[in-house]
Design a protein around this motif. Structure first.
Motif, PDB file in Angstrom:
ATOM      1  N   PRO A 277       0.808  -1.225   0.000  1.00 43.48           N
ATOM      2  CA  PRO A 277       0.000   0.000   0.000  1.00 43.48           C
ATOM      3  C   PRO A 277       0.836   1.267   0.000  1.00 43.48           C
ATOM      4  O   PRO A 277       0.635   2.163   0.833  1.00 43.48           O
ATOM      5  N   SER A 278       1.776   1.370  -0.931  1.00 42.92           N
ATOM      6  CA  SER A 278       2.673   2.522  -1.004  1.00 42.92           C
ATOM      7  C   SER A 278       2.968   2.849  -2.459  1.00 42.92           C
ATOM      8  O   SER A 278       3.064   1.937  -3.298  1.00 42.92           O
ATOM      9  N   PRO A 279       3.164   4.138  -2.767  1.00 38.84           N
ATOM     10  CA  PRO A 279       3.530   4.509  -4.134  1.00 38.84           C
ATOM     11  C   PRO A 279       4.937   4.041  -4.498  1.00 38.84           C
ATOM     12  O   PRO A 279       5.754   3.707  -3.627  1.00 38.84           O
ATOM     13  N   GLU A 280       5.214   4.056  -5.769  1.00 37.26           N
ATOM     14  CA  GLU A 280       6.541   3.697  -6.266  1.00 37.26           C
ATOM     15  C   GLU A 280       7.594   4.638  -5.688  1.00 37.26           C
ATOM     16  O   GLU A 280       7.377   5.845  -5.571  1.00 37.26           O
ATOM     17  N   GLY A 281       8.740   4.066  -5.320  1.00 34.17           N
ATOM     18  CA  GLY A 281       9.875   4.871  -4.881  1.00 34.17           C
ATOM     19  C   GLY A 281       9.669   5.606  -3.575  1.00 34.17           C
ATOM     20  O   GLY A 281      10.138   6.735  -3.418  1.00 34.17           O
TER      21      GLY A 281
ATOM     22  N   ARG B  64       9.696  -2.114  -6.276  1.00 29.71           N
ATOM     23  CA  ARG B  64       8.859  -1.008  -6.757  1.00 29.71           C
ATOM     24  C   ARG B  64       8.767   0.115  -5.734  1.00 29.71           C
ATOM     25  O   ARG B  64       8.851   1.299  -6.087  1.00 29.71           O
ATOM     26  N   VAL B  65       8.579  -0.223  -4.464  1.00 32.80           N
ATOM     27  CA  VAL B  65       8.354   0.815  -3.452  1.00 32.80           C
ATOM     28  C   VAL B  65       9.655   1.370  -2.880  1.00 32.80           C
ATOM     29  O   VAL B  65       9.627   2.277  -2.041  1.00 32.80           O
ATOM     30  N   THR B  66      10.805   0.848  -3.322  1.00 30.90           N
ATOM     31  CA  THR B  66      12.105   1.332  -2.878  1.00 30.90           C
ATOM     32  C   THR B  66      12.544   2.510  -3.748  1.00 30.90           C
ATOM     33  O   THR B  66      12.373   2.502  -4.960  1.00 30.90           O
ATOM     34  N   LYS B  67      13.114   3.525  -3.121  1.00 24.36           N
ATOM     35  CA  LYS B  67      13.637   4.663  -3.878  1.00 24.36           C
ATOM     36  C   LYS B  67      14.805   4.221  -4.754  1.00 24.36           C
ATOM     37  O   LYS B  67      15.542   3.296  -4.403  1.00 24.36           O
ATOM     38  N   PRO B  68      15.016   4.875  -5.894  1.00 18.44           N
ATOM     39  CA  PRO B  68      16.238   4.618  -6.658  1.00 18.44           C
ATOM     40  C   PRO B  68      17.471   4.830  -5.775  1.00 18.44           C
ATOM     41  O   PRO B  68      17.562   5.825  -5.049  1.00 18.44           O
ATOM     42  N   GLY B  69      18.374   3.878  -5.792  1.00 16.44           N
ATOM     43  CA  GLY B  69      19.541   3.935  -4.923  1.00 16.44           C
ATOM     44  C   GLY B  69      19.291   3.404  -3.527  1.00 16.44           C
ATOM     45  O   GLY B  69      20.219   3.307  -2.720  1.00 16.44           O
ATOM     46  N   GLY B  70      18.036   3.045  -3.220  1.00 14.45           N
ATOM     47  CA  GLY B  70      17.703   2.518  -1.902  1.00 14.45           C
ATOM     48  C   GLY B  70      18.101   1.062  -1.748  1.00 14.45           C
ATOM     49  O   GLY B  70      18.498   0.394  -2.710  1.00 14.45           O
ATOM     50  N   LEU B  71      17.980   0.550  -0.528  1.00 16.58           N
ATOM     51  CA  LEU B  71      18.445  -0.789  -0.189  1.00 16.58           C
ATOM     52  C   LEU B  71      17.271  -1.719   0.088  1.00 16.58           C
ATOM     53  O   LEU B  71      16.235  -1.305   0.611  1.00 16.58           O
TER      54      LEU B  71
ATOM     55  N   LYS C  15      18.943  -0.784  -5.236  1.00 17.77           N
ATOM     56  CA  LYS C  15      18.152  -0.517  -6.431  1.00 17.77           C
ATOM     57  C   LYS C  15      18.913   0.413  -7.360  1.00 17.77           C
ATOM     58  O   LYS C  15      19.604   1.334  -6.913  1.00 17.77           O
ATOM     59  N   GLN C  16      18.764   0.163  -8.636  1.00 14.74           N
ATOM     60  CA  GLN C  16      19.450   0.974  -9.635  1.00 14.74           C
ATOM     61  C   GLN C  16      19.037   2.440  -9.506  1.00 14.74           C
ATOM     62  O   GLN C  16      17.868   2.765  -9.308  1.00 14.74           O
ATOM     63  N   GLU C  17      20.012   3.333  -9.632  1.00 14.52           N
ATOM     64  CA  GLU C  17      19.729   4.763  -9.659  1.00 14.52           C
ATOM     65  C   GLU C  17      18.960   5.102 -10.925  1.00 14.52           C
ATOM     66  O   GLU C  17      19.226   4.569 -11.997  1.00 14.52           O
ATOM     67  N   ALA C  18      18.024   6.030 -10.818  1.00 10.80           N
ATOM     68  CA  ALA C  18      17.189   6.397 -11.960  1.00 10.80           C
ATOM     69  C   ALA C  18      18.016   6.940 -13.107  1.00 10.80           C
ATOM     70  O   ALA C  18      17.726   6.690 -14.281  1.00 10.80           O
ATOM     71  N   ALA C  19      19.061   7.702 -12.790  1.00  9.18           N
ATOM     72  CA  ALA C  19      19.864   8.338 -13.836  1.00  9.18           C
ATOM     73  C   ALA C  19      21.114   7.543 -14.178  1.00  9.18           C
ATOM     74  O   ALA C  19      22.009   8.052 -14.845  1.00  9.18           O
ATOM     75  N   GLN C  20      21.180   6.295 -13.726  1.00 13.01           N
ATOM     76  CA  GLN C  20      22.368   5.485 -13.997  1.00 13.01           C
ATOM     77  C   GLN C  20      22.564   5.279 -15.493  1.00 13.01           C
ATOM     78  O   GLN C  20      21.633   4.948 -16.228  1.00 13.01           O
TER      79      GLN C  20
END
Length: 253
Positions: free
Chosen positions: A126-130, A156-163, A234-239
């Motif tokens: 029950p959480s948005p993406e990232g 999906r719910v982890t921020k880019p670069g998150g663990l 998680k992969q960084e968005a701008a990687q």
């Protein structure tokens, strides 16, 4: 003492062994609802180490101050992981679990800012993406609990670069599930959705519930089953395509 309150060690082993043997999800959740009041003392009697080991692993890799991090504890149970997180300075904690009885115990700890009833594998988180800086799922990856097909939902719910920190048992009855889980983890890494930072085998995970599950080379009276802690970034968005951030070595594990 926990062992005296929850019954003899043999009774605790029988109860935990029974939980391992339930592969139907509805039956498993019903079992956990009734087990919830005695869960903490039972797993303490078995010297269950996964919550502490997982949070140790996450803490060593976490790049920023823990008090600013938003953490999701999936299959949070009674809140054993939250207690370890708080002890290390992680204070912004959300939890989800499929058992109302377990959530009642977790709520009583007063460590979570938000708790939700959610059966991962049957419904999305029950959480948005990232949303989260880190997501943990400790002790729920086995037959009859969270299916390995639900792993992308954690991502999906982890921020880019998150663990993302995960655990599973590596005892005999869980080896088939572990192999399928690792195939899923590897596919996500090959797709560059995340990168593995740690795969940490642990021999002394918890006391075995039967002699058939004892780690080879130990006695049936004091033998432990084994487990493993995984940590991914998680992969960084701008990687840049084809360029992967280097993992920092973890020490002291």
């Amino acid at each position: 003492m926990a062992q005296e309150e929850g019954g003899s060690l043999s009774k605790v082993q029988a109860r935990v062994g029974a939980s391992h043997g339930i592969t139907d999800l509805a039956r498993k959740l019903h079992f956990y609802d009734h087990w919830a009041p005695d869960y903490d003392q039972d797993v303490a009697a078995l010297q269950y180490r996964a919550p502490r080991l997982s949070v140790d692993c996450l803490t060593q890799a976490f790049p920023g101050p823990p008090h600013t991090a938003l953490i999701l504890d999936v299959a949070c149970g009674t809140g054993l992981v939250a207690a370890e997180l708080q002890a290390r300075g992680f204070l912004q904690l959300h939890g989800v679990d499929g058992s109302p009885g377990m959530l009642e115990q977790a709520r009583a700890r007063g460590l979570y800012q938000h708790l939700s009833l959610c059966t991962l594998g049957q419904e999305p988180l029950p959480s948005p993406e990232g949303t989260f800086d880190a997501v943990l799922m400790v002790g729920a990856l086995s037959d009859g609990q969270v299916p390995y097909s639900a792993i992308p939902e954690l991502l999906r719910v982890t921020k880019p670069g998150g663990l993302v920190c995960l655990t599973t048992r590596t005892n005999l009855s869980n080896l088939r599930y572990k192999e399928a889980l690792e195939a899923t983890l590897d596919r996500l890494e090959q797709a560059r959705e995340w990168e593995r930072l740690v795969a940490w085998p642990v021999d002394r995970w918890e006391l075995a519930t039967s002699e058939l599950e004892v780690v080879p080379g130990t006695s049936g009276s004091d033998g432990f089953i084994s487990g493993i802690v995984y940590l991914y970034r998680k992969q960084e968005a701008a990687q840049v395509e084809g360029v992967r951030p280097s993992a920092q070595p973890l020490t002291g594990l």
